[in-house]
Structures are given as structure tokens and as C-alpha cells.
Design a protein around this motif. Structure first.
Motif: not given
Length: 420
Positions: A25-26, A29, A376, A379-380, A385
Motif C-alpha cells: 500500500r505504501y 501511494d 488507520k 495512513e489514510e 504507515y
């Protein structure tokens, strides 16, 4: 596959590995800035991977050696590496080594060492009161998530002992000792040699003595996971204190040793398994090594050579060994500096709560005590992260991003408090 007796349709999809899923995910991004405090890999002050100077020099010497080749290693690995590795964890003057009570084999880093240990203990460890004869491995709560998978896949049972007290942000020593006393005699206790993962909180020498004495009195077996020796405090001796004390107390034990972190050889999978016996027996030594070799032969045939040869150069060359010890100080010092920088930024921002636990912990990781919801939101909203448990890899911090991270933490903590 209709009409066939062979079917794979019953196989269910497992969720992605938490750490490597986080990293994926990182990488996907597109925001900037973004910060990864997930996977435990050292980064320099610019956030880049760092090849240790000692490793660079060792690699140069290795490829220039006329005898260098890519032939198979023996089943038990490169002897000059495993023998030197035993001295790193047990000490040059170890009485156990001198009395030939230490049996060493090469493994696929720490994970492979733990796997070999699990297979060996499942098959041969008989000192248990379990009615089904299957030993229980007690691991700390919390622990590195892969511990459960490794031991359960080896056919061992797992249980936990209290370790982290979230209210005090200290070790629950009383709960730990009580579990040792209450566990069936002959149970296996997994101990983190230093830089406890994920909390970064290690017992003091006095606490270690209480833990080891309780294990000895109750006839348990000690299984040490040593992944950060020298990387934690900058001192190989200090970070091996608990292991060496266990040997001194004549505890039966097994050590799973990794050079991934302290040599920065993450992808080369360099590790060892060391079994330390309490009695001298050449016949038993030969029997144990034969069984370990059989496990290795059936699973990987023989271990990989390149990384072991590089680390062997470092451990057996006085100049390179000295450089490596300086490299360890470089890494550990920078991480300690980042701990204080993060704590001080949070204090300056007047972030709710006490953040001294960040500097009281050591090693690569900090158990921040941030909730899953706060992680969470980090991150969002902020592209910072962390693992869902709140574990942060302090190695991912540097002078360019620590203020950004502190401000992100400040925002999510204040946001959480606003909802109370």
C-alpha cells in the motif's frame, strides 16, 4: 475440474501478510510526503537503504579471492561462519564452546532458524507433561506475528505469556513469572534476546535473572530469538547478556540467530541455529547433528553460500570485525537519536499523553500505544504507515521527516480525544 478426483476448489483466499501488505500500500501511494514505519529495515538519514562499510569491504575481498566460487556448501553450512557466529552470541571465551557443548548449523536467516528449531523440537523434545506428547511453545504477548505461524506449521502448540502492560507501558513481570511457574514442566519459552519485537522493551539484568531462574526451577526449555544483537545498544556483549547468563546458569537452550539486521544482509538470509547442551557427550553431539542435517537436507538440501561467505569474512577478519562494530554503533546511535527527536517533537506539540516510553524502549521498533483506529487515520489522512498494532520502525525516521510524523501523530491523537 468436473469429474476429477483431484480438486483444489476448496482452497480459500488468505489475507495479505500484514507487513508486506502494508508495504504494498505504501509503494502504491502517490502522495508526497509519505513515510514508511512498517517493515523493519535500517534506513540512513536520507531514508535510503544502507550497505554497511564492513559489508562492502567484505564483498570486495570475497570476489577478489582466487578460490571464490559458487559450489555447494556442506549440508550444515559454512563451518568458518557458523563457528564464528557461535562466538558472536556466546562470547570468545564461552565455556560451552570450549567444552564442545555447542552444536551449530546454518539457516535461512532467523525465520529459517526458528523453522528448523520447531521441526527439531517437535520430533525430538520429549521433556513434556503434555498428554499428547506435543510440546507447547510459550511466546510473549505481543510478539512478532510470524512466531505463531512458524511453530504451528511445525506441528507445535502455542500459548502466550503476559509481557506488555499497556497501562504502565512496562513489562508485566509478575504475569510473566506466574506463567512460567504455572506452565507444564518442560514447556518451551521463546525469549527475545534483545530489542523485543514489537515493543522494543527488554527486561533489565535483574528482571532477566528472575525470568531465567524461574525457567530453570520449573524445568523449562529456553528458545532464544536473537535478531538484533549489536544493533540494539551498539554493543555485541550487552545485547547477548541474557543468552550468556542462561548458558552460565546451565539452562538447556537453543538459539536462533540472524544477521539480517545487524549486517544489513536482509535479502541474503544469513542465520544460524545453535543448540547448547548442559553435558559433554560426543555421541550425543554426533546424533543431534545427524538429525539436524537430515532436516536441512530434506527441506533446502544445503544453505545459500554468498551471504554466509560475506559475514564470515567480517567475523574472521580483525579489521573488518572492528569496522562492523563501528557500523553497529552508527546504526544504533542514529536510531536512539530519532527516538529522542520524536519524543521531543510530541512534547513540544503538547500531544496528549506521556511519550517517554518511546525513549525507554530500544532497538528498531517502538510500541507507540497508538490504537488501530489511530494507525488507520495516520495512513489514510497523513500517508504515515505503521503496523496495525501501533508498532513503528524507528529506523524509518530521519531528520527530514520526524517533525512531519510527530505532527501526524499529534493530529490523530487529538482527533481521538475529541471523540471521547
Amino acid at each position: 475440474m468436473s469429474g476429477s478426483a483431484f480438486s483444489l476448489e476448496h482452497i480459500s483466499l488468505l489475507p495479505a501478510d500484514p507487513l508486506f501488505g502494508l508495504n504494498a500500500r505504501y509503494n502504491a501511494d502517490k502522495r508526497s510526503p509519505k513515510v514508511s514505519l512498517g517493515i523493519g529495515a535500517y534506513r540512513d538519514s536520507n531514508g535510503k537503504p544502507w550497505i554497511l562499510p564492513s559489508v562492502k569491504k567484505a564483498e570486495e575481498l570475497l570476489v577478489k579471492d582466487p578460490s571464490y566460487n559458487h559450489e555447494y556448501l556442506p549440508i550444515s553450512g559454512l563451518a568458518e561462519f557458523t563457528q564464528a557466529a557461535a562466538k558472536v552470541i556466546l562470547g570468545n571465551d564461552s565455556i560451552a564452546i570450549k567444552e564442545k557443548r555447542v552444536l551449530s548449523i546454518q539457516s535461512l536467516s532467523g525465520t529459517g532458524a526458528l523453522h528448523f528449531a520447531g521441526i527439531f523440537l517437535k520430533k525430538f523434545y520429549k521433556n513434556t507433561k503434555e498428554t499428547d506428547g506435543i510440546p507447547t511453545v510459550y511466546v510473549s504477548s505481543p510478539t512478532w506475528g510470524n512466531h505463531f505461524q512458524i511453530f504451528q506449521s511445525a506441528g507445535l502448540k502455542t500459548a502466550t505469556y503476559p509481557y506488555w502492560n499497556n497501562d504502565t507501558k512496562k513489562i508485566d513481570l509478575k504475569g510473566f513469572i506466574n506463567t512460567i511457574n504455572d506452565a507444564p514442566k518442560g514447556s518451551i519459552f521463546l525469549l527475545h534476546a534483545c530489542a523485543h519485537n514489537p515493543t522494543g522493551l527488554d527486561p533489565t539484568h535483574e528482571q532477566w535473572l528472575q525470568i531465567l531462574e524461574a525457567i530453570k526451577v520449573n524445568g523449562h526449555f529456553s528458545l532464544f530469538d536473537s535478531a538484533y544483537q549489536g544493533f540494539t545498544s551498539g554493543s555485541l556483549e550487552e545485547d547477548a547478556w541474557a543468552v550468556r547468563k542462561a548458558v552460565e546458569l546451565k539452562l538447556p537452550l537453543l538459539i536462533c540467530q540472524s544477521f539480517a539486521k545487524n549486517c544489513g544482509m536482509y535479502g541474503e538470509r544469513v542465520g544460524c541455529v545453535h543448540i547448547v547442551l548442559t553435558e559433554i557427550s560426543e555421541d550425543l553431539n554426533a546424533a543431534i547433528l545427524s538429525q539436524l542435517n537430515r532436516i536441512i537436507r530434506s527441506e533446502i538440501s544445503n544453505p545459500p553460500a554468498y551471504g554466509a561467505k560475506v559475514v564470515s569474512k567480517i567475523l574472521n577478519n580483525p579489521e573488518l570485525r572492528s569496522q562492523w562494530e563501528q557500523d553497529l554503533k552508527t546504526m544504533s546511535t542514529r536510531i536512539i537519536k530519532m527516538r529522542y527527536a520524536l519524543r521531543d517533537e510530541l512534547v513540544a506539540l503538547k500531544t496528549p499523553g506521556n511519550w517517554d516510553h518511546i525513549v525507554n524502549q530500544q532497538g528498531m521498533f517502538s510500541f507507540t500505544a497508538l490504537s488501530a483506529e489511530e494507525v488507520k487515520r495516520l495512513e489514510e489522512k497523513h500517508a504515515v504507515y505503521l503496523v496495525g498494532t501501533g508498532r513503528a520502525s524507528i529506523a524509518g525516521l530521519n531528520e527530514h521527516n520526524v517533525k512531519f510524523v510527530a505532527e501526524a501523530i499529534h493530529e490523530v491523537v487529538c482527533h481521538s480525544n475529541s471523540k471521547l
